[in-house]
Design a protein around this motif. Structure first.
Motif, mmCIF file in Angstrom:
data_model
loop_
_atom_site.group_PDB
_atom_site.id
_atom_site.type_symbol
_atom_site.label_atom_id
_atom_site.label_comp_id
_atom_site.label_asym_id
_atom_site.label_seq_id
_atom_site.Cartn_x
_atom_site.Cartn_y
_atom_site.Cartn_z
ATOM 1 N N GLY A 54 -11.329 30.997 -24.786
ATOM 2 C CA GLY A 54 -11.059 31.271 -25.882
ATOM 3 C C GLY A 54 -11.583 29.999 -26.859
ATOM 4 N N GLU A 55 -12.407 30.787 -27.665
ATOM 5 C CA GLU A 55 -13.255 29.632 -28.620
ATOM 6 C C GLU A 55 -12.154 29.061 -30.012
ATOM 7 N N CYS A 56 -12.579 27.463 -29.945
ATOM 8 C CA CYS A 56 -11.433 26.851 -30.779
ATOM 9 C C CYS A 56 -11.878 27.292 -32.624
ATOM 10 N N ARG A 57 -11.401 28.168 -33.170
ATOM 11 C CA ARG A 57 -11.710 28.165 -34.311
ATOM 12 C C ARG A 57 -11.362 27.140 -35.589
ATOM 13 N N PRO A 58 -11.480 27.547 -36.912
ATOM 14 C CA PRO A 58 -10.846 26.023 -37.764
ATOM 15 C C PRO A 58 -9.730 26.931 -38.198
ATOM 16 N N CYS A 59 -8.796 26.071 -38.839
ATOM 17 C CA CYS A 59 -7.373 26.182 -39.272
ATOM 18 C C CYS A 59 -7.548 25.699 -40.813
ATOM 19 N N SER A 60 -7.019 26.324 -41.308
ATOM 20 C CA SER A 60 -6.769 25.820 -42.944
ATOM 21 C C SER A 60 -6.332 24.330 -43.231
ATOM 22 N N ARG A 61 -6.161 23.176 -41.859
ATOM 23 C CA ARG A 61 -5.291 22.099 -41.706
ATOM 24 C C ARG A 61 -6.876 21.173 -42.172
ATOM 25 N N MET A 62 -8.030 21.806 -41.578
ATOM 26 C CA MET A 62 -9.413 21.131 -41.635
ATOM 27 C C MET A 62 -9.865 20.516 -43.202
ATOM 28 N N GLU A 63 -9.068 21.331 -43.979
ATOM 29 C CA GLU A 63 -9.403 20.516 -45.151
ATOM 30 C C GLU A 63 -9.178 19.602 -45.451
ATOM 31 N N GLU A 64 -7.773 19.474 -44.858
ATOM 32 C CA GLU A 64 -6.579 18.222 -45.281
ATOM 33 C C GLU A 64 -7.375 17.228 -44.632
ATOM 34 N N ILE A 65 -7.879 17.142 -43.342
ATOM 35 C CA ILE A 65 -8.481 16.362 -42.183
ATOM 36 C C ILE A 65 -8.991 15.713 -42.905
ATOM 37 N N LEU A 66 -10.226 16.996 -43.129
ATOM 38 C CA LEU A 66 -11.554 16.390 -43.022
ATOM 39 C C LEU A 66 -11.830 16.548 -44.818
ATOM 40 N N GLY A 67 -11.230 17.354 -44.841
ATOM 41 C CA GLY A 67 -11.214 16.501 -46.646
ATOM 42 C C GLY A 67 -12.447 18.570 -47.494
ATOM 43 N N VAL A 68 -12.502 18.467 -48.572
ATOM 44 C CA VAL A 68 -13.274 20.325 -48.892
ATOM 45 C C VAL A 68 -14.382 19.802 -48.020
ATOM 46 N N GLY A 69 -14.757 21.576 -47.896
ATOM 47 C CA GLY A 69 -15.829 21.888 -46.937
ATOM 48 C C GLY A 69 -15.329 22.029 -45.446
#
Length: 111
Positions: A54-69
């Motif tokens: 499958g495709e890796c879709r982003p999760c809400s943790r991306m905001e925590e790890i990478l910042g806003v956006g």
């Protein structure tokens, strides 16, 4: 799995100099191959055989790890997941080779 080119694009989107594979929880980085083209395919890296799941879709943790956006930056660029069909050794620099499809246990060529 994630494409090196997509790591650079994600970094640009979030205003960072780089995004590491570990930031996205990916453990294989490819270069020069479009991973989404591997949908429903088996492939070999080193002596290991994998199959796209499958495709890796982003999760809400991306905001925590990478910042806003961070969530939106990863959309469509997160790579793929794959299951191990045959375990083996994978080394830096190993080529990714798409394997022919099998039908009834027999490899089918593309010609």
């Amino acid at each position: 799995m994630v494409q090196a080119e997509h790591l650079a694009a994600i970094a640009t989107h979030v205003g960072r100099s780089e995004v590491l594979p570990a930031d996205l929880r990916r453990n294989v980085v490819t270069h020069g191959i479009h991973l989404l083209a591997l949908k429903e395919k088996r492939f070999q890296i080193g002596s290991a055989v994998l199959e796209t799941t499958g495709e890796c879709r982003p999760c809400s943790r991306m905001e925590e790890i990478l910042g806003v956006g961070g969530y939106n930056a990863v959309r469509g660029l997160g790579g793929i997941t794959a299951r191990i069909v045959k375990s083996g050794t994978v080394s830096v620099g190993d080529e990714l080779v798409v394997l022919p499809r099998e039908k009834d246990g027999v490899a089918q060529g593309s010609g």
